[in-house]
Design an enzyme around this catalytic site. Structure first.
Site, short mmCIF file in Angstrom:
data_model
loop_
_atom_site.label_atom_id
_atom_site.label_comp_id
_atom_site.label_asym_id
_atom_site.label_seq_id
_atom_site.Cartn_x
_atom_site.Cartn_y
_atom_site.Cartn_z
N PRO A 2 -27.16 -67.97 -26.18
CG PRO A 2 -26.26 -65.91 -26.70
CD PRO A 2 -27.19 -66.93 -27.20
CD GLU A 3 -30.49 -70.00 -21.03
OE1 GLU A 3 -30.95 -69.78 -19.90
OE2 GLU A 3 -30.49 -71.13 -21.54
CG HIS A 98 -20.96 -68.53 -39.47
ND1 HIS A 98 -21.65 -68.88 -40.62
CD2 HIS A 98 -20.56 -69.69 -38.91
CE1 HIS A 98 -21.67 -70.20 -40.73
NE2 HIS A 98 -21.01 -70.72 -39.71
NE ARG A 117 -30.55 -71.49 -35.72
CZ ARG A 117 -31.35 -72.09 -34.86
NH1 ARG A 117 -30.90 -72.52 -33.71
NH2 ARG A 117 -32.61 -72.24 -35.15
NE ARG A 159 -48.41 -62.61 -17.11
CZ ARG A 159 -47.54 -62.73 -18.11
NH1 ARG A 159 -47.21 -63.91 -18.56
NH2 ARG A 159 -47.01 -61.67 -18.65
#
Length: 286
Positions: A2-3, A98, A117, A159
DNA sequence: ATGAATACCTGAGAGC
DNA sequence: TGCTCTCAGGTATTCA
């Protein structure tokens, strides 16, 4: 998984369903999901019993549940990692495959942290109700009312690195992951390797606008789901995968010019670009 | 300061 | 069928 849009969908679900509830008991089925809670699982369980959830907050891809016991302003800090889910279920519903941590609530329901995971996890953040001290290095995200686009442009140009690398750096701007980085770069017609030092101001402004737009649009569609790993608190998928222009579209025509989208290995993952709309910089300068 | 490599994990799918 | 290999939305740390 997810973002920002997906995490925000989850946050809204938590706001609707668990704020105001009191935790009656906690079951830890997988201690590795509490890896970042240094005092350990027993401490986690003991300290959450009888605490009331008073708010669900988010910065970037982190979210947290503020707790109130009239003494501490603590929080349960959560990151979903690649495969984490927060599911609201009736207590008699069968445990999903899970399931890692269960918070039993005083309305007969449960908040279940599931994570295939185990890259995600939960931790108690002391005094973290407003902003957990563990995540003060995470920059504000583009949907934060206090996000400062001009400040972001300045730090970006200071940067000397590739623009996608910078977008994924959560200390510069948070919430952007591989999907929305590729989508925003495609909308801005920028190749991921373009050097931040040499971006034009209008290119940065365009990029910030497209990052904000694509995440706002994805949020309105309930996020992006490729499979069952990303769902909202009720177990439902998002639909923004239908609106992706570049990410995951290798070989399919660019929606703008028809050139086949290409996939490159970059930063140990994949980057998707239109080779015509997003030409690779030739000398690393522009 | 930058970035590469590594560690943390499970599971789906491809190819043989 | 099973084996090996690659790939997947992320973050933190260590080392050059």
């Amino acid at each position: 998984m997810p973002e920002l849009p997906e995490v925000e969908v989850v946050r809204r679900g938590l706001e609707d369903h668990v704020v105001g509830r009191t935790i009656t008991a906690v079951d830890v089925l997988e201690p590795r999901s509490l890896r970042r809670h240094l005092p350990g699982p027993a401490d986690f369980v003991a300290r959450l019993r009888a605490r009331t959830i008073v708010a669900a907050r988010r910065r970037g891809k982190y979210l947290w549940l503020a707790l109130d016991d009239d003494v501490h302003g603590d929080a349960v800090l959560c990151h979903l990692g690649m495969s984490g889910q927060m599911l609201i279920s009736d207590a008699d519903a069968p445990d999903p495959r899970h399931l890692r941590v269960r918070l039993r609530l005083d309305d007969g329901r449960e908040l279940r942290f599931c994570d295939q995971r185990i890259f995600g996890g939960l931790a108690i953040s002391e005094d973290g109700a407003v902003l957990p001290p563990e995540i003060t290095h995470i920059a504000r995200d583009p949907l934060d009312v206090a996000f400062d686009p001009g400040g972001f442009a300045t730090s970006l140009r200071r940067r000397q690195t590739g623009v996608k690398r910078a977008l994924l750096d959560q200390t510069l701007v948070s919430g952007v992951g591989n999907i929305y980085a590729d989508e925003a770069l495609w909308r801005s017609r920028l190749h991921y390797a373009r050097n931040t030092r040499h971006l034009r101001l209008r290119e940065i402004e365009s990029l910030v606008g497209h990052v904000t737009d694509v995440m706002t649009e994805a949020l309105a569609q309930g996020g992006t789901s490729f499979d069952a790993l990303y769902v909202n608190v009720n177990g439902q998928s998002g639909y923004f995968d239908r609106s992706l222009s570049a990410y995951g579209q290798e070989g399919r025509p660019c929606p703008r010019c028809g050139t086949p989208i290409r996939r490159d290995a970059f930063m140990n993952r994949s980057s998707f670009t239109c080779p015509r709309c997003q030409p690779r910089p030739r000398n690393g300068r522009w």
